[in-house]
Design an enzyme around this catalytic site. Structure first.
Site, mmCIF file in Angstrom:
data_model
loop_
_atom_site.group_PDB
_atom_site.id
_atom_site.type_symbol
_atom_site.label_atom_id
_atom_site.label_comp_id
_atom_site.label_asym_id
_atom_site.label_seq_id
_atom_site.Cartn_x
_atom_site.Cartn_y
_atom_site.Cartn_z
ATOM 1 N N GLY A 264 0.843 -0.966 0.070
ATOM 2 C CA GLY A 264 -0.142 0.100 0.098
ATOM 3 C C GLY A 264 0.905 1.316 0.149
ATOM 4 N N PRO A 265 0.212 2.538 -0.162
ATOM 5 C CA PRO A 265 0.809 3.631 -0.094
ATOM 6 C C PRO A 265 1.562 3.948 1.309
ATOM 7 C CG PRO A 265 -1.288 4.142 -0.289
ATOM 8 C CD PRO A 265 -1.153 2.620 -0.378
ATOM 9 N N PRO A 266 2.683 4.817 1.179
ATOM 10 C CA PRO A 266 3.021 5.386 2.547
ATOM 11 C C PRO A 266 2.250 5.879 3.438
ATOM 12 C CG PRO A 266 4.330 6.322 0.675
ATOM 13 C CD PRO A 266 2.930 5.728 -0.006
ATOM 14 N N GLY A 267 2.384 5.663 4.596
ATOM 15 C CA GLY A 267 1.588 6.236 5.984
ATOM 16 C C GLY A 267 0.153 5.627 6.177
ATOM 17 N N GLY B 182 -0.057 2.693 7.661
ATOM 18 C CA GLY B 182 -0.073 1.898 8.859
ATOM 19 C C GLY B 182 0.501 0.508 8.639
ATOM 20 N N LYS B 183 1.289 0.129 7.696
ATOM 21 C CA LYS B 183 1.659 -1.232 7.368
ATOM 22 C C LYS B 183 2.618 -1.665 8.515
ATOM 23 C CE LYS B 183 3.345 -0.128 3.139
ATOM 24 N NZ LYS B 183 2.964 1.303 3.263
ATOM 25 N N THR B 184 3.714 -0.852 8.533
ATOM 26 C CA THR B 184 4.670 -1.303 9.800
ATOM 27 C C THR B 184 3.958 -1.444 11.012
ATOM 28 O OG1 THR B 184 6.181 -0.250 8.349
ATOM 29 C CG2 THR B 184 6.806 -0.781 10.634
ATOM 30 N N SER C 70 -6.639 3.890 -17.081
ATOM 31 C CA SER C 70 -8.149 4.261 -16.640
ATOM 32 C C SER C 70 -8.731 5.123 -17.341
ATOM 33 C CB SER C 70 -7.994 4.758 -15.265
ATOM 34 O OG SER C 70 -7.389 3.674 -14.231
ATOM 35 N N LYS D 278 -10.877 6.507 -6.179
ATOM 36 C CA LYS D 278 -11.380 7.445 -7.020
ATOM 37 C C LYS D 278 -12.942 7.833 -6.985
ATOM 38 C CE LYS D 278 -8.809 5.099 -11.099
ATOM 39 N NZ LYS D 278 -9.028 4.189 -11.950
#
Length: 816
Positions: free
Chosen positions: A389-392, A394-396, A712, A755
């Site tokens: 997923g994109p940064p920030g 909450g993956k970590t 798209s 989107k």
């Protein structure tokens, strides 16, 4: 220093008491021949081994015990002249003219002595240089036929020759001082030589230079040239001796330093043994006691004992000792068979995940399933989870929450910029500075063999000159192989099968296919506006208030100022930039509290604008529908969803297609496909075919400085071109997304959630989506899509019928 007379020097050196067994007595004396005693035509040959006699020099030759003294006296009577020539090689039998040097010296036998140890010494006095012609009598006492060597004698008092002689004397003194083969008394003799004509002969006989160089000197007729050659030989010899002395001094200094350190260590060890505090013994004792408490197997114990015995055999001052000690401590600190007890309370895990992470329902559900399987089977042989997923977003921190829920130890390893395979597998311990790989280092840090191990930024590894670290990770992340993970530093296998690996990545395409195959990808989408507001109120604002010491009683953050910050000061899928903006606001309030300046307890939009300044970002808004050929498209970026306007216009020409707006190759292909579809289906739109040959079409996507790419926009481009050619406007408050084919099929695309939320922010009500994306809408919270109307399209013709208005634009030139 008091000078001694030449006669006293000669007398002292010729006294029997001063002659040693191996002494060569070299004294400068008058070398003139006795004119009253005519020279014989032949002379007895006196061979010299590894030495050469020059005129004016007294030389003692040790014959040894091979010939009795009386026989030597018979062969060389006292005061008789002999031919002293250097013997080239040590041969047995009679000598020939080829066995001696071509140049020699007429020498007078001064004295023959028998030493107390039985050796015989003959003292010769060199008179004049001669040239050997032939040996006329080959016997034990051969006779030599000769001729006198014609010399070019330097003039007495010649200043140039005297300067050469003084320089030779100075160099000779330095050579004698550095040479261990020459007695230091010889310096005194050299200093007392006053005759310039004798100095070269004396030094040539006395200094231990090569015999070939002495042969060269004795064969030079000109005394001045002979002195110059002697000067060159002495300068070269001095350089060699100085270099040798420098090397020996350095070696001696290093050796003395090592000896001193060794003696000091030995003394320290003895003192420590007397006091009972030897650190080496205590260290070895600690290693033995700690190893006895370890829960490892018999094989590990054998390896440890073997390495410990190797340590005891090493010198504590050596580099190998410190390397071996580091290896033993690493081996000892690893959690062999040491595991923490898991907590499989899924309800508690659900509470922890909900408390620390807002939304992400799909991700949480998958994590709970993972924990449920682990509880039932107690086996982690399942695909490694990879949060993409994109940064920030909450993956970590999700990995940290999993560790907290399971009550396992937590370690994190950042893989960003890693390009050396040895960072994963470790270095061979034989190298200086060797260390285990970062996998083993983090397991050592975790202090348990079953931690939650987060491999952060796995998509940002590189390939360097020292191997591919992504390939080294294949063994780590394969449940069928990681039970026997081999680290080069340990030189043995370590079981990683109980470790729960969780990887994180931003871009799935940057991960190698083999590595992707070993992981289960879980998509962590960005947050919508409502989710960001909830995250800010529940997590970010309280965290920043506590971090800045403001206190809840001083500040109230309502949803409107937070939404204003999100929409005007951030453009991201996660909440990292939002967190920084909230921190900036609270820092400003903290300053006012300290300065005792009045400030509002409840923040409003105008307060945010005053603190943060003018908005950094402006989200696109719907701009009306007054022109034909303009369509609103939907796009997904790393910062989240956004809308974009696709503009098309016609001009007289030859049917050329122009594309602007910093478009990528995929978007350019979509434009070509859109035009070809309209040409192929022009009858359905009532467009004359020859229109395409007489009108150019220009497609432009605003914000030309921003790169744009992806499939798209295909559907929006078809509608925009159809609107331009038919002069029919598009319905109001309408946006669309989808990929198209030449056959007119509308294909599904990604990023639907982002989107549609961007469309809602832009005040759009009708959204046209590919029919295959219906499932994505079902996963979005109904609260977030309230008020939106979704139209699902399977064919382009359906989209054209529903989006284009019937009436054409008034007041414009009709296309014919």
């Amino acid at each position: 220093m008091v000078k001694r007379s030449s006669k006293s020097i000669i007398d002292s050196f010729l006294s029997a008491e001063s002659i040693g067994k191996d002494a060569n007595i070299l004294v400068p004396v008058n070398s003139e021949l006795d004119e009253k005693a005519p020279l014989p035509k032949t002379l007895p040959l006196f061979p010299l081994k590894q030495m050469m006699l020059f005129p004016g020099v007294v030389l003692s030759v040790n014959i040894g015990r091979t010939i009795p003294t009386k026989k030597v006296e018979a062969m060389y009577p006292n005061k008789q002249y002999v031919g002293a020539f250097t013997q080239k090689n040590d041969i047995a039998g009679f000598l020939t003219i080829n066995d001696i040097s071509p140049y020699g010296t007429i020498a007078q036998v001064v004295r023959i002595l028998e030493l107390p140890d039985g050796d015989t010494v003959v003292i010769l006095h060199g008179k004049k240089r001669i040239v050997a012609e032939s040996i006329v009598k080959r016997s034990a006492s051969p006779q030599l036929k000769y001729k006198v060597f014609e010399e070019i004698v330097a003039k007495k008092g010649d200043p140039e020759y005297d300067a050469l002689a003084r320089t030779i004397k100075d160099l000779a003194i330095r050579v004698i001082d550095l040479s261990p083969e020459i007695s230091s008394e010889m310096i005194f003799v050299v200093k007392n030589i006053e005759d310039s004509n004798l100095i070269v002969n004396f030094i040539a006989t006395h200094v231990p230079i090569k015999i070939q160089e002495k042969e060269k000197l004795i064969g030079i007729a000109d005394q001045k040239q002979q002195a110059l050659t002697m000067l060159e030989i002495l300068a070269h010899e001095l350089q060699l001796l100085e270099l040798k002395y420098h090397i020996e001094s350095k070696i001696k200094t290093d050796f003395d330093k090592q000896q001193r350190e060794y003696m000091l260590r030995q003394q320290l060890r003895i003192i420590q043994e007397e006091l009972g505090s030897d650190p080496l013994s205590q260290e070895i004792k600690y290693l033995e006691e700690t190893s006895a408490r370890k829960k490892w197997g018999i094989e590990n114990q054998k390896i440890f004992e073997r390495e410990l015995k190797k340590l005891q055999r090493l010198n504590p001052a050596s580099i190998e000792y410190s390397n071996q000690l580091n290896y033993l401590y690493t081996f000892l600190d690893l959690p062999w068979n040491e595991y923490t007890k898991d907590n499989f309370d899924l309800k508690q895990a659900q509470k922890i995940l909900d408390k620390e992470h807002f939304g992400l329902d799909k991700v949480k559900e998958r994590l709970l399933e993972y924990l449920a399987v682990l509880k039932l089977k107690n086996d982690l042989k399942s695909p490694i989870l990879c949060l993409v997923g994109p940064p920030g977003v909450g993956k970590t921190s999700l990995g940290r929450s999993i560790a907290k829920a399971l009550k396992r130890n937590y370690v994190r390893m950042s893989l960003g910029g890693l390009h050396d395979e040895s960072e994963i597998r470790g270095h061979r311990k034989t190298y200086i500075g060797a260390m285990p790989g970062r996998i083993i280092q983090n397991i050592r840090k975790a202090k348990s063999a079953n931690p939650v191990f987060v491999l952060d930024e796995i998509d940002k590894m590189g390939i360097g000159a020292h191997g591919d670290p992504a390939s080294a990770l294949l063994e780590v992340l394969d449940p069928e192989q990681n039970s026997t993970f081999y680290d080069n530093y340990l030189e043995m296998e370590f079981d990683l099968s109980k470790v729960m690996f969780v990887a994180t990545a931003n871009n799935l395409m940057s991960i190698s296919p083999a590595l992707r195959d070993r992981m289960e990808m879980i998509e962590v989408n960005g947050y919508v506006l409502e989710e960001k507001i909830s995250i800010a109120q529940k997590h970010l604002v309280p965290k920043q208030i506590e971090a800045h010491g403001v206190g809840q009683q001083h500040l109230v953050f309502t949803s409107k100022p937070i939404a204003f910050i999100i929409e005007n000061y951030t453009r991201e899928s996660g909440v990292r930039e939002l967190d920084k903006a909230i921190a900036s606001v609270i820092r400003n309030l903290a300053k006012k509290i300290v300065l005792q300046v009045d400030f509002p307890r409840t923040l409003h939009v105008e307060h945010i604008r005053e603190i943060l300044g003018s908005p950094k970002y402006l989200y696109e808004r719907y701009q009306g529908n007054d022109y034909a050929g303009v369509v609103t498209g939907l796009a997904w970026t790393a910062e989240g969803g956004d809308i974009l306007f696709i503009e098309s216009s016609l001009s007289r020409g030859t049917g050329a297609l122009t594309l602007t707006g910093n478009l990528g190759s995929v978007m350019k292909e979509s434009a070509v496909i859109a035009l070809e579809y309209i040409k192929a289906n022009c009858r359905l739109l009532d467009i004359p075919y020859d229109v395409f040959e007489r009108w150019n079409i220009h497609i432009h996507v605003p914000d030309g400085a921003i790169p744009k790419d992806g499939p798209s926009a295909g559907l929006a481009m078809v509608v925009a071109m159809a609107s331009a050619f038919t002069r029919r406007k598009v319905r109001k408050k309408t946006a669309m997304t989808g990929e198209v084919t030449l056959r007119g099929k509308v294909m599904p695309v990604g990023g639907i959630k982002e989107k549609i939320l961007a469309a809602k922010r832009a005040d759009i009500t009708d959204i046209y989506l590919p029919a295959a994306n219906c499932k994505d809408i079902q996963e979005v919270n109904e609260l977030f899509i309230k008020g939106l109307n979704f139209i699902y399209i399977d064919d382009i013709s359906d989209a054209l019928q529903q989006t284009l208005l019937k009436e054409t634009v008034k007041g414009v030139l009709k296309i014919e």
